[in-house]
Design an enzyme around this catalytic site. Structure first.
Site, PDB file in Angstrom:
ATOM      1  N   GLU A  80      42.360  41.369  38.696  1.00  0.00           N
ATOM      2  CA  GLU A  80      41.029  41.089  39.243  1.00  0.00           C
ATOM      3  C   GLU A  80      40.043  42.137  38.707  1.00  0.00           C
ATOM      4  O   GLU A  80      40.387  43.317  38.607  1.00  0.00           O
ATOM      5  CB  GLU A  80      41.096  41.201  40.778  1.00  0.00           C
ATOM      6  CG  GLU A  80      39.802  40.877  41.494  1.00  0.00           C
ATOM      7  CD  GLU A  80      39.898  41.136  43.002  1.00  0.00           C
ATOM      8  OE1 GLU A  80      40.750  41.943  43.425  1.00  0.00           O
ATOM      9  OE2 GLU A  80      39.116  40.527  43.752  1.00  0.00           O
ATOM     10  N   LYS A 179      37.869  32.957  44.837  1.00  0.00           N
ATOM     11  CA  LYS A 179      38.466  33.786  45.892  1.00  0.00           C
ATOM     12  C   LYS A 179      37.890  33.448  47.267  1.00  0.00           C
ATOM     13  O   LYS A 179      36.674  33.411  47.454  1.00  0.00           O
ATOM     14  CB  LYS A 179      38.223  35.263  45.576  1.00  0.00           C
ATOM     15  CG  LYS A 179      38.884  36.245  46.527  1.00  0.00           C
ATOM     16  CD  LYS A 179      38.587  37.684  46.101  1.00  0.00           C
ATOM     17  CE  LYS A 179      39.273  38.715  46.961  1.00  0.00           C
ATOM     18  NZ  LYS A 179      38.901  40.092  46.538  1.00  0.00           N
ATOM     19  N   CYS A 212      44.050  39.149  45.436  1.00  0.00           N
ATOM     20  CA  CYS A 212      43.944  40.405  46.187  1.00  0.00           C
ATOM     21  C   CYS A 212      43.964  40.226  47.710  1.00  0.00           C
ATOM     22  O   CYS A 212      44.984  39.888  48.278  1.00  0.00           O
ATOM     23  CB  CYS A 212      42.709  41.172  45.721  1.00  0.00           C
ATOM     24  SG  CYS A 212      42.857  42.953  45.989  1.00  0.00           S
TER      25      CYS A 212
END
Ligand SMILES: *[C@@H]1O[C@H](CO)[C@@H](O)[C@H](O)[C@H]1NC(C)=O
Ligand SMILES: *[C@@H]1O[C@H](CO)[C@@H](O)[C@H](O)[C@H]1NC(C)=O
Ligand SMILES: *[C@@H]1O[C@H](CO)[C@@H](O)[C@H](O)[C@H]1NC(C)=O
Ligand SMILES: *[C@@H]1O[C@H](CO)[C@@H](O)[C@H](O)[C@H]1NC(C)=O
Length: 512
Positions: A80, A179, A212
Site C-alpha cells: 500500500e 479500500k 491494511c
C-alpha cells in the site's frame, strides 16, 4: 539447442500447460518496499513531478518484479502507498491519481495505453506483468469525477480512492479494489459507498484482496473467506507495528491461521514510522517472513504454497468451557494493553495452571518455562470489551505475555526482547466468536513457524520448546457483531466514525 533456447522452450511449455490445467501449488512473492517519499511540502506538485516520483518507485518495484519472475513466481504483491508514499492531503495527492476502470472493460493497458485517458502508471504496471509473465498486485490512487447531481459528491468534484489493482500475466487488469476501512489520518481518500468484494480465479486458486486496516473488520475481509471461499488473500499494507498484539508479521500470520487461507502480506519498509514486517503465510504455518528495524533496504520473499489449502474447523470454546474455573481472587490485577484494561495474573512458578476472567471470557493457561528468572515477569491476561483507540472494534483476548519490567504495573506495555523460553504451553478461552487469531511472538519480534498448532477443540498448543524466548502467546478474538454500540447500526461511510482528540500527544479516536 543451445541452453538458453532450451530454457525458453521449457518455460513456454510450462506456461501453456498452466493455462489449461489447474495447478496444485504456485510460487508467491511479496516485496517489502522502502518507498521513496515525496518532499514534505503541503502544496501540490505538478503532474510531471508526481509521475517522476512514481517512476522512481516503479524502478525499484520493477527490480523486484523481474527478480521474482526469474525465480518462477506466479504472482507478486507490492505494498500500500508503495508508489507515492504517505502523508498527503486531498489536494496534494491529486496529481498522483489516475482514473482506474473496472476489470469488466477487459483492458491490457500495455497494448492499448490511451483507451482511458492519461494512465502512465497503469500502463507501466501492465507492461511489467506482461513482459515478465507474472501477476502484479499494486496499490495506487483512483479518481472519479462527480457533480451536484450526486448529493454526496465531495467539494472538489471528485471521489478519491485508495485502490489495489491486479494485472494478470498477460498485462490485463483483472481486479480493482477500493479500500473500505480507511485508517485515521487517511483523509485524502474517500470510503466507497458500498463494500467491494473483489475476487478473481486463476489456475492456482481463487484470490481475494483487501488493504491494511481492513483486516480488523468483517467486510470485506471475513466475507471473502466465509462466503466467497477464496484460497489466498492479497494484502498490500502500510502497517505500523504495535506490540504486544498488533505487529505486522504476528497479526497477519495469525489471521491466515485463524481463517484458514494463504495470506500474502506486503508492507512498506520505513523503520522510522515503525513500518516493517511482510510475509507469505499458509494456514498451518508461516512460510517466509521479514522483520527488519535495522536497515533501510527493501526485501523480496518467495515461497511455494498450496493453491487450495485445507481449512480445518475449530470450536474455539470447546476445551475451555469444560474446565472448572479456579477463581483468580486477590491475585488478579489490572494492566493496560494498547489503551485496553485487562485483568492479569502473574505466573509465579516455573510451571503452573492459571485461569483469569473478564466479563464473559475466561482464559486458561498451562505452561512450563525453561527457567524461572528473577529479572522477568510473565502474566496471563484477559480482555473482553470494545477497543476504542485508533479504531473501534470489539475484542476478546487471552494472552500470555512478558511484562515490560518486573513491576506488575508494566504488564501490557510494549517490549520487544525477552530471555525466558517456554518448554510447553496450552492456551484456551471461552470465546463468544468463531473468529479467533492465534499469535505466537518470540524475542526480537520473530515468529515461531511449526512450533505450535491449534487443536479442533480450541487450544493453542506448543509442539516443542520455543526456539527463542517468548514475548507473547495470544488468542486474539474478534466479535464483529458487538462493534455496534448502544444499539446503533453498523458504522457506515456516511456516518462520522471517529472523533479525533489529541491528548498528551497520543491520538485517540472515540467511537459512538
Ligand atoms: C507530513 O506533512 C506535513 C505537512 O504536510 C509535514 O509538516 C510533516 O513533516 C510530514 N511528516 C512526515 C513524517 O513527512
Ligand atoms: C454530472 O454527473 C453525471 C453522472 O456522473 C453526468 O451524467 C452529468 O453529465 C454530469 N453533469 C454535468 C453538468 O457535468
Ligand atoms: C462448541 O463446543 C461447545 C462446548 O463443547 C458446544 O456447546 C458448542 O455447541 C460447540 N459449537 C459448535 C459451533 O459446534
Ligand atoms: C496443570 O493441569 C494439568 C492437566 O489439567 C495437570 O496434569 C498438571 O499437573 C497441572 N500442573 C500444575 C503445576 O498444577
Amino acid at each position: 539447442m543451445i541452453p538458453s533456447q532450451l530454457f525458453v522452450s521449457a518455460a513456454f511449455s510450462v506456461f501453456c500447460v498452466a493455462k489449461v490445467i489447474s495447478l496444485d501449488t504456485f510460487i508467491a512473492a511479496v516485496y517489502e518496499h522502502a518507498v521513496i517519499l515525496p518532499n514534505a511540502i503541503p502544496t501540490p506538485v505538478s503532474p510531471e513531478e508526481a509521475l517522476a516520483l512514481m517512476n522512481r518507485n516503479l524502478d525499484l518495484l520493477e527490480g523486484a518484479i523481474t527478480a521474482a519472475a526469474k525465480q518462477g513466481a506466479h504472482i507478486i504483491v507490492t505494498p500500500e502507498d508503495g508508489i507515492y508514499g504517505v502523508n498527503f492531503t486531498r489536494d496534494s495527492i491529486y496529481p498522483y491519481l489516475e482514473d482506474i476502470p473496472g476489470p469488466q472493460v477487459n483492458w491490457i493497458p500495455c497494448d492499448n495505453p490511451n483507451r482511458f485517458g492519461h494512465t502512465p502508471v497503469q500502463e507501466r504496471l501492465s507492461c511489467l506483468a506482461k513482459d515478465n509473465a507474472i501477476y502484479v498486485v499494486a496499490n495506487i490512487g483512483d479518481k472519479k469525477p462527480c457533480n451536484s447531481s450526486d448529493p454526496q459528491c465531495p467539494p472538489h468534484g471528485r471521489y478519491q480512492y485508495n485502490t489495489n489493482v491486479v494485472f494478470d500475466s498477460q498485462g490485463k487488469l483483472v481486479a480493482r479494489y477500493h479500500k473500505q476501512n480507511l485508517f485515521m489520518g487517511e483523509e485524502q481518500f474517500d470510503t466507497p459507498k458500498e463494500v467491494e468484494i473483489v475476487t478473481f480465479d486463476t489456475a492456482f486458486g481463487k484470490f481475494g484482496i483487501f488493504t491494511c486496516f481492513d483486516i480488523l473488520f468483517h467486510d470485506p475481509a471475513v466475507t471473502l473467506v466465509k462466503d466467497f471461499h477464496v484460497n489466498t488473500i492479497l494484502f498490500p499494507a502500510a502497517w505500523m507495528n504495535v506490540l504486544p498484539h498488533l505487529s505486522a508479521i504476528e497479526f497477519h500470520s495469525a489471521w491466515a491461521m485463524g481463517m484458514g487461507v494463504n495470506f500474502l502480506a506486503s508492507n512498506l519498509h520505513n523503520p522510522l514510522k515503525r513500518m516493517t514486517g511482510s510475509g507469505i503465510y499458509a494456514p498451518d504455518f508461516p512460510r517466509r517472513f521479514h522483520y527488519d528495524m535495522k536497515t533501510k533496504e527493501g526485501k523480496l520473499l518467495l515461497s511455494q504454497l498450496d493453491s487450495r489449502p485445507y481449512r480445518p474447523t475449530v470450536n474455539w470454546t470447546s476445551y475451555a468451557s469444560g474446565i472448572e474455573a479456579l477463581p483468580t481472587g486477590s491475585q488478579g490485577f489490572k494492566g493496560t494493553v494498547f489503551f485496553d484494561e485487562y485483568i492479569f495474573v502473574e505466573l509465579k512458578g516455573i510451571t503452573g495452571n492459571y485461569t483469569v476472567c473478564q466479563k464473559d471470557l475466561c482464559c486458561h493457561l498451562s505452561y512450563q518455562m525453561s527457567e524461572k528468572r528473577s529479572d522477568e515477569v510473565y502474566a496471563l491476561g484477559a480482555f473482553d470489551g470494545l477497543h476504542t483507540a485508533e479504531g473501534c472494534y470489539y475484542l476478546q483476548i487471552c494472552t500470555l505475555l512478558k511484562c515490560k519490567t518486573t513491576d506488575l504495573k508494566s504488564c501490557g506495555g510494549s517490549v520487544d526482547t525477552a530471555a525466558t523460553r517456554f518448554e510447553a504451553f496450552s492456551l484456551s478461552g471461552t470465546f463468544g466468536t468463531q473468529y479467533v487469531f492465534p499469535e505466537v511472538l518470540l524475542s526480537e519480534v520473530q515468529l515461531a513457524p511449526g512450533e505450535f498448532q491449534v487443536t479442533s477443540d480450541g487450544r493453542l498448543l506448543s509442539l516443542r520448546p520455543t526456539s527463542r524466548p517468548v514475548l507473547t502467546v495470544t488468542l486474539f478474538g474478534r466479535l464483529y457483531d458487538k462493534d455496534e454500540t448502544n444499539g446503533s447500526p453498523r458504522l457506515t461511510a456516511a456516518m462520522p466514525r471517529v472523533l479525533l482528540m489529541v491528548i498528551t500527544s497520543v491520538v485517540y479516536s472515540l467511537c459512538w
